[in-house]
Design a protein around this motif. Structure first.
Motif, PDB file in Angstrom:
ATOM      1  N   LEU A  44      32.890 -42.118 -39.414  1.00 55.93           N
ATOM      2  CA  LEU A  44      32.275 -40.942 -40.022  1.00 55.93           C
ATOM      3  C   LEU A  44      31.590 -40.065 -38.976  1.00 55.93           C
ATOM      4  CD1 LEU A  44      30.800 -42.460 -43.281  1.00 55.93           C
ATOM      5  CD2 LEU A  44      32.744 -40.929 -43.067  1.00 55.93           C
ATOM      6  N   GLY A  45      31.236 -40.647 -37.855  1.00 53.63           N
ATOM      7  CA  GLY A  45      30.581 -39.881 -36.805  1.00 53.63           C
ATOM      8  C   GLY A  45      31.529 -39.010 -36.007  1.00 53.63           C
ATOM      9  N   ILE A  46      32.759 -39.449 -35.828  1.00 62.18           N
ATOM     10  CA  ILE A  46      33.727 -38.668 -35.047  1.00 62.18           C
ATOM     11  C   ILE A  46      34.037 -37.326 -35.722  1.00 62.18           C
ATOM     12  CG2 ILE A  46      36.113 -38.609 -34.235  1.00 62.18           C
ATOM     13  CD1 ILE A  46      35.814 -41.609 -33.631  1.00 62.18           C
ATOM     14  N   PRO A  47      34.374 -37.282 -37.018  1.00 63.37           N
ATOM     15  CA  PRO A  47      34.587 -35.970 -37.639  1.00 63.37           C
ATOM     16  C   PRO A  47      33.326 -35.105 -37.672  1.00 63.37           C
ATOM     17  CG  PRO A  47      35.629 -37.659 -38.958  1.00 63.37           C
ATOM     18  CD  PRO A  47      34.797 -38.361 -37.927  1.00 63.37           C
ATOM     19  N   ALA A  48      32.171 -35.730 -37.872  1.00 62.45           N
ATOM     20  CA  ALA A  48      30.920 -34.963 -37.865  1.00 62.45           C
ATOM     21  C   ALA A  48      30.665 -34.358 -36.488  1.00 62.45           C
ATOM     22  CB  ALA A  48      29.755 -35.852 -38.287  1.00 62.45           C
ATOM     23  N   ALA A  49      30.897 -35.122 -35.434  1.00 65.60           N
ATOM     24  CA  ALA A  49      30.712 -34.610 -34.072  1.00 65.60           C
ATOM     25  C   ALA A  49      31.714 -33.496 -33.768  1.00 65.60           C
ATOM     26  CB  ALA A  49      30.860 -35.747 -33.069  1.00 65.60           C
ATOM     27  N   ALA A  50      32.937 -33.624 -34.247  1.00 65.66           N
ATOM     28  CA  ALA A  50      33.930 -32.568 -34.037  1.00 65.66           C
ATOM     29  C   ALA A  50      33.530 -31.292 -34.773  1.00 65.66           C
ATOM     30  CB  ALA A  50      35.304 -33.042 -34.504  1.00 65.66           C
ATOM     31  N   CYS A  51      32.993 -31.411 -35.972  1.00 68.39           N
ATOM     32  CA  CYS A  51      32.531 -30.234 -36.711  1.00 68.39           C
ATOM     33  C   CYS A  51      31.370 -29.559 -35.993  1.00 68.39           C
ATOM     34  CB  CYS A  51      32.108 -30.623 -38.124  1.00 68.39           C
ATOM     35  SG  CYS A  51      33.480 -31.048 -39.196  1.00 68.39           S
ATOM     36  N   ILE A  52      30.449 -30.350 -35.484  1.00 65.46           N
ATOM     37  CA  ILE A  52      29.326 -29.783 -34.739  1.00 65.46           C
ATOM     38  C   ILE A  52      29.823 -29.101 -33.475  1.00 65.46           C
ATOM     39  CG2 ILE A  52      27.269 -30.378 -33.396  1.00 65.46           C
ATOM     40  CD1 ILE A  52      26.749 -32.554 -35.541  1.00 65.46           C
ATOM     41  N   TRP A  53      30.715 -29.749 -32.750  1.00 64.37           N
ATOM     42  CA  TRP A  53      31.224 -29.193 -31.498  1.00 64.37           C
ATOM     43  C   TRP A  53      31.989 -27.887 -31.721  1.00 64.37           C
ATOM     44  CZ3 TRP A  53      30.546 -29.462 -26.497  1.00 64.37           C
ATOM     45  CH2 TRP A  53      31.506 -28.924 -25.658  1.00 64.37           C
ATOM     46  N   PHE A  54      32.934 -27.894 -32.642  1.00 61.45           N
ATOM     47  CA  PHE A  54      33.780 -26.724 -32.835  1.00 61.45           C
ATOM     48  C   PHE A  54      33.159 -25.678 -33.758  1.00 61.45           C
ATOM     49  CE2 PHE A  54      37.008 -29.804 -31.459  1.00 61.45           C
ATOM     50  CZ  PHE A  54      37.532 -29.064 -30.418  1.00 61.45           C
ATOM     51  N   GLY A  55      32.195 -26.059 -34.570  1.00 65.46           N
ATOM     52  CA  GLY A  55      31.598 -25.115 -35.503  1.00 65.46           C
ATOM     53  C   GLY A  55      30.359 -24.427 -34.994  1.00 65.46           C
ATOM     54  N   TRP A  56      29.442 -25.200 -34.424  1.00 66.88           N
ATOM     55  CA  TRP A  56      28.162 -24.629 -34.043  1.00 66.88           C
ATOM     56  C   TRP A  56      28.023 -24.407 -32.544  1.00 66.88           C
ATOM     57  CZ3 TRP A  56      25.706 -28.765 -37.520  1.00 66.88           C
ATOM     58  CH2 TRP A  56      25.740 -28.331 -38.845  1.00 66.88           C
ATOM     59  N   LEU A  57      28.421 -25.350 -31.743  1.00 70.36           N
ATOM     60  CA  LEU A  57      28.171 -25.264 -30.315  1.00 70.36           C
ATOM     61  C   LEU A  57      29.147 -24.352 -29.591  1.00 70.36           C
ATOM     62  CD1 LEU A  57      27.355 -28.989 -29.528  1.00 70.36           C
ATOM     63  CD2 LEU A  57      25.790 -27.128 -29.999  1.00 70.36           C
ATOM     64  N   ARG A  58      30.304 -24.109 -30.119  1.00 78.24           N
ATOM     65  CA  ARG A  58      31.311 -23.313 -29.445  1.00 78.24           C
ATOM     66  C   ARG A  58      31.197 -21.817 -29.734  1.00 78.24           C
ATOM     67  NH1 ARG A  58      36.537 -25.145 -27.704  1.00 78.24           N
ATOM     68  NH2 ARG A  58      36.137 -26.270 -25.826  1.00 78.24           N
ATOM     69  N   ARG A  59      30.258 -21.391 -30.556  1.00 77.62           N
ATOM     70  CA  ARG A  59      30.151 -19.974 -30.921  1.00 77.62           C
ATOM     71  C   ARG A  59      29.642 -19.113 -29.775  1.00 77.62           C
ATOM     72  NH1 ARG A  59      28.127 -19.980 -37.144  1.00 77.62           N
ATOM     73  NH2 ARG A  59      30.041 -20.855 -37.960  1.00 77.62           N
ATOM     74  N   SER A  60      28.826 -19.664 -28.927  1.00 81.00           N
ATOM     75  CA  SER A  60      28.239 -18.834 -27.862  1.00 81.00           C
ATOM     76  C   SER A  60      29.118 -18.724 -26.639  1.00 81.00           C
ATOM     77  CB  SER A  60      26.900 -19.403 -27.445  1.00 81.00           C
ATOM     78  OG  SER A  60      27.009 -20.766 -27.116  1.00 81.00           O
TER      79      SER A  60
END
Length: 60
Positions: A44-60
């Motif tokens: 469950l952590g791998i998909p959550a980490a991918a969502c955080i990485w590609f959704g929030w951290l990659r915007r800037s």
């Protein structure tokens, strides 16, 4: 090199994330400590980490 099939090029990662999520939810539902809980956290952590990485951290 053999060309990739368009279905897998488009749906490969979403299917992998869905399978990881399903495995994590089933593991969390039926496990009672030990390896099952660790498997649930990991799957469950791998998909959550991918969502955080590609959704929030990659915007800037």
């Amino acid at each position: 090199m053999k060309p990739r099939h368009p279905f897998w090029a488009l749906w490969g990662w979403p299917l992998a994330m869905g399978l990881l999520t399903c495995a994590g939810l089933v593991s969390a539902l039926f496990s009672d400590g030990g390896l099952g809980d660790m498997l649930a956290w990991l799957t469950l952590g791998i998909p959550a980490a991918a969502c955080i990485w590609f959704g929030w951290l990659r915007r800037s």
